[in-house]
Design a protein around this motif. Structure first.
Motif, mmCIF file in Angstrom:
data_model
loop_
_atom_site.group_PDB
_atom_site.id
_atom_site.type_symbol
_atom_site.label_atom_id
_atom_site.label_comp_id
_atom_site.label_asym_id
_atom_site.label_seq_id
_atom_site.Cartn_x
_atom_site.Cartn_y
_atom_site.Cartn_z
ATOM 1 N N VAL A 179 36.456 -66.860 73.235
ATOM 2 C CA VAL A 179 36.004 -68.131 73.811
ATOM 3 C C VAL A 179 35.373 -68.947 72.688
ATOM 4 N N THR A 180 35.932 -70.145 72.445
ATOM 5 C CA THR A 180 35.436 -70.988 71.361
ATOM 6 C C THR A 180 34.738 -72.244 71.857
ATOM 7 N N GLY A 181 34.827 -72.526 73.142
ATOM 8 C CA GLY A 181 34.178 -73.717 73.672
ATOM 9 C C GLY A 181 34.441 -73.885 75.156
ATOM 10 N N ALA A 198 41.445 -72.220 79.843
ATOM 11 C CA ALA A 198 41.562 -71.190 80.881
ATOM 12 C C ALA A 198 40.411 -71.337 81.875
ATOM 13 N N VAL A 199 40.688 -71.046 83.129
ATOM 14 C CA VAL A 199 39.649 -71.020 84.156
ATOM 15 C C VAL A 199 38.866 -69.724 84.006
ATOM 16 N N ASP A 200 37.544 -69.840 84.043
ATOM 17 C CA ASP A 200 36.673 -68.673 83.916
ATOM 18 C C ASP A 200 36.201 -68.241 85.296
ATOM 19 N N THR A 201 36.525 -67.021 85.682
ATOM 20 C CA THR A 201 36.089 -66.500 86.981
ATOM 21 C C THR A 201 34.966 -65.475 86.847
ATOM 22 N N LEU A 202 34.541 -65.186 85.597
ATOM 23 C CA LEU A 202 33.606 -64.084 85.368
ATOM 24 C C LEU A 202 32.280 -64.457 84.722
ATOM 25 N N GLY A 203 32.165 -65.666 84.202
ATOM 26 C CA GLY A 203 30.933 -66.049 83.512
ATOM 27 C C GLY A 203 30.954 -65.718 82.035
ATOM 28 N N ALA A 204 32.115 -65.773 81.412
ATOM 29 C CA ALA A 204 32.216 -65.534 79.973
ATOM 30 C C ALA A 204 31.535 -66.668 79.218
ATOM 31 N N GLY A 226 31.968 -67.205 72.189
ATOM 32 C CA GLY A 226 31.894 -66.050 71.303
ATOM 33 C C GLY A 226 32.389 -64.760 71.934
ATOM 34 N N ASP A 227 32.477 -64.715 73.264
ATOM 35 C CA ASP A 227 32.979 -63.515 73.940
ATOM 36 C C ASP A 227 34.480 -63.360 73.695
ATOM 37 N N TYR A 228 34.915 -62.113 73.601
ATOM 38 C CA TYR A 228 36.344 -61.809 73.629
ATOM 39 C C TYR A 228 36.695 -61.510 75.078
ATOM 40 N N VAL A 229 37.798 -62.073 75.538
ATOM 41 C CA VAL A 229 38.167 -61.971 76.948
ATOM 42 C C VAL A 229 39.635 -61.595 77.085
ATOM 43 N N VAL A 275 43.908 -67.901 83.132
ATOM 44 C CA VAL A 275 42.638 -67.505 83.735
ATOM 45 C C VAL A 275 42.067 -66.311 82.982
ATOM 46 N N VAL A 276 40.741 -66.304 82.836
ATOM 47 C CA VAL A 276 40.030 -65.166 82.253
ATOM 48 C C VAL A 276 39.897 -64.115 83.342
ATOM 49 N N ILE A 277 40.425 -62.906 83.080
ATOM 50 C CA ILE A 277 40.353 -61.839 84.093
ATOM 51 C C ILE A 277 39.478 -60.666 83.652
#
Length: 102
Positions: A6-8, A49-55, A58-61, A83-85
């Motif tokens: 995640v870069t932004g 990407a849509v975030d469904t987890l609260g990333a 800097g996180d790797y997803v 989407v981030v899963i």
């Protein structure tokens, strides 16, 4: 499915009603370094990407694209392509730790 960092984020105040309340992230896909096989390196591409987890930045997803992006309960009715899963805790290749979140 691929690993991305995640870069932004993206803020869009005007969008279709079904997208209201969904967090949008800029993610950059990573791959295993072909030469050393001991690090993840960027592919040089980016996606929204849509975030469904609260990333967070800097996180790797883990990201899925295409029709797979609409197979989660949270995204089944959304007009999305990515989407981030999952949020990655660690990556191991050939018994070598390539990434560790801690």
């Amino acid at each position: 499915m691929f690993i991305a960092r995640v870069t932004g984020s993206v803020v869009s105040t005007q969008k279709v009603a079904s997208m209201t309340g969904h967090k949008l992230l800029i993610v950059e896909p990573y791959r295993l370094d072909e030469q050393s096989r001991d690090a993840l390196v960027t592919t040089g591409r980016t996606f929204v990407a849509v975030d469904t987890l609260g990333a967070g930045e800097g996180d790797y997803v883990l990201v899925v694209q295409g029709s797979s992006a609409r197979l989660t309960p949270e995204t089944s009715k959304l007009p999305i392509d990515a989407v981030v899963i999952g949020i990655v805790d660690n990556v191991r290749i050939d018994k070598l730790s390539v990434y560790d979140r801690t």
